[in-house]
Motif scaffolding. Structure first.
Motif, short mmCIF file in Angstrom:
data_model
loop_
_atom_site.label_atom_id
_atom_site.label_comp_id
_atom_site.label_asym_id
_atom_site.label_seq_id
_atom_site.Cartn_x
_atom_site.Cartn_y
_atom_site.Cartn_z
N ASP A 97 0.82 -1.21 0.00
CA ASP A 97 0.00 0.00 0.00
C ASP A 97 0.85 1.26 0.00
OD1 ASP A 97 -2.64 -1.36 0.37
OD2 ASP A 97 -1.66 -2.01 2.23
N ILE A 133 4.21 5.19 -7.96
CA ILE A 133 3.39 6.39 -7.84
C ILE A 133 2.28 6.38 -8.89
CG2 ILE A 133 3.39 8.91 -8.03
CD1 ILE A 133 6.32 8.76 -6.89
N ASP A 134 2.61 5.96 -10.12
CA ASP A 134 1.59 5.83 -11.18
C ASP A 134 0.48 4.88 -10.77
OD1 ASP A 134 2.87 7.61 -12.82
OD2 ASP A 134 3.79 6.10 -14.11
N GLY A 136 -0.66 4.62 -7.84
CA GLY A 136 -1.40 5.20 -6.72
C GLY A 136 -0.79 4.94 -5.36
N LYS A 137 0.47 4.52 -5.31
CA LYS A 137 1.13 4.22 -4.03
C LYS A 137 2.03 5.39 -3.62
CE LYS A 137 -0.87 0.35 -4.66
NZ LYS A 137 -0.30 -1.00 -4.69
N ASP A 138 1.94 5.77 -2.35
CA ASP A 138 2.85 6.79 -1.83
C ASP A 138 4.26 6.22 -1.72
OD1 ASP A 138 1.01 8.84 -1.55
OD2 ASP A 138 0.46 8.26 0.49
N LYS A 167 6.11 11.40 -1.92
CA LYS A 167 5.38 11.98 -0.80
C LYS A 167 6.33 12.73 0.13
CE LYS A 167 2.19 10.90 2.98
NZ LYS A 167 1.13 11.81 2.50
#
Length: 399
Positions: A97, A133-134, A136-138, A167
């Protein structure tokens, strides 16, 4: 929540072991309910070395044909931003995640390359984090020195664009924070190196009997690009001069035991020992590295002082209040020396070490008690900073 640790080859590099251990401590403070998953290219060794930690260890399985490797090499040569991987990166990214990008010199460019007008700058870790990141993960960088990237504008733009998407970039020394801020990056903060949180259970001081020396083939490659027989001879002569000037036994301290000869401290140090004078060789001993980062601590405590090219070997000694002379070949040692000592007084450029090391050793031996007192106070300050600012870091990451 599942938090992944990715970015190092394996903990046969004892600095990487310290980073994994320190990262686990930090994550458990910030995210108490999280499950930590460490991804490694050295599964068998790492599983044994980290068996005392409560974390899932997953192997990265490499699969590539000859043509895959050829195509990848061409893309890297052309500085393509998407060169691909020899493993199933999607399965790793989909299984977590959040990603902690861990490592020491993972976002920098070697000095010998930066001295050129143009140079390669592609970084596979940057691509991996970009893909995460693409998805959707920080992504959070932790425990790293970041930069410098040189004067080649394409290299600067490459790192600036990609790092701006992270992030947070948690740097282990202020020099990296200042550098990134000058580039316009604001997703940065300082937090002490993870290795400072990896403590030995026995903090008792031991009677010193050695001068500890860590030299690494990788550090010389960073500044020279390649090794020559003359390079080996120069650093062997340096060891001779240290013994002849102090008459103190030498403890050679490997801190990376790699299958790659160009990154194996032990084999490199053996080569140097063979090149020293016979009378010096009788006073050279090797540290037992089989206990890893923690296992080296009691041996470091038997040193009057430690001279170190590997930064985490230096941090390991400093955490035991042992005076250290940093041999600098990259940003990390410059920043860490200033962070620990408040100045660059106990820092020598690795290239200049054969000429400058003896006077610096003699000065440190003369002022050893005072330096130990300073380190004791500084270590207490570092520990207090960690405890006093961890809530601030938690708030920063919750935004």
């Amino acid at each position: 929540m599942r938090i992944g640790l990715y970015g190092i080859i394996g903990v046969y590099n004892f600095g990487c072991e310290a980073i994994v251990r320190g990262a686990c401590q930090l994550i458990r403070r910030l995210y108490p309910e999280a499950q930590i998953v460490y991804f490694t290219y050295s599964y068998d060794y790492d599983k044994k070395a980290l068996q005392d930690l409560n974390l899932e260890i997953r192997p990265i399985e490499l699969k590539a044909t000859f043509w895959d490797k050829v195509q990848h090499k061409i893309k890297v040569k052309l500085n393509s931003e998407r060169c691909g991987f020899y493993f199933d990166y999607d399965s790793i990214i989909d299984s977590i995640d959040m990603m902690f990008s861990i490592g020491g010199d993972i976002y920098t460019i070697p000095r010998f390359l930066r001295e050129q007008t143009t140079y390669p700058y592609y970084n596979s870790l940057v691509e991996f984090c970009d893909r995460a990141i693409d998805a959707g993960k920080d992504v959070i960088v932790y425990g790293a020195s970041v930069g410098p990237f040189g004067e080649y504008q394409k290299a600067i733009d490459y790192y600036k664009k990609n790092l701006s998407r992270y992030k947070m970039i948690i740097c282990r020394e202020e020099e990296s924070v200042k550098y990134l801020n000058r580039l316009g990056l604001r997703n940065t903060c300082f937090f002490p190196d993870p290795a400072f949180q990896v403590k030995s259970l026995d903090r008792t001081a031991l009677q010193p009997k050695y001068i500890g020396i860590n030299l690494s083939p990788l550090s010389l490659k960073e500044i020279y690009g390649k090794h020559s027989e003359e390079t080996y001879v120069n650093y062997a002569k340096m060891i001779d001069s240290i013994f002849e000037s102090t008459h103190i036994d030498i403890l050679l301290i490997p801190h990376v035991i790699s299958k790659d000869e160009m990154d194996n401290d032990e084999s490199f140090l053996y080569k140097l020992k063979v090149l020293t004078k016979p009378e010096t060789q009788q006073h050279i001993y090797f540290a037992d590295w089989k206990g890893g980062f923690l296992g080296l601590k009691p041996q470091l405590k038997e040193c009057y002082l430690v001279i170190s090219a590997r930064m985490h070997c230096a941090v390991n000694a400093i955490d035991e209040n042992i005076p250290v002379i940093f041999l600098s070949y990259s940003q990390k040692s410059v920043g860490m020396c200033k962070y620990v000592y408040g100045s660059g007084k106990w820092l020598i450029d690795l290239k200049e070490a054969p000429d400058l090391i003896v006077p610096k050793i003699l000065e440190m031996l003369k002022n050893r008690d005072e330096i130990i007192d300073c380190l004791h106070n500084r270590n207490s300050e570092i520990n207090r900073y960690y405890e006093d600012h961890i809530t601030d870091l938690e708030k920063l990451l919750s935004k």
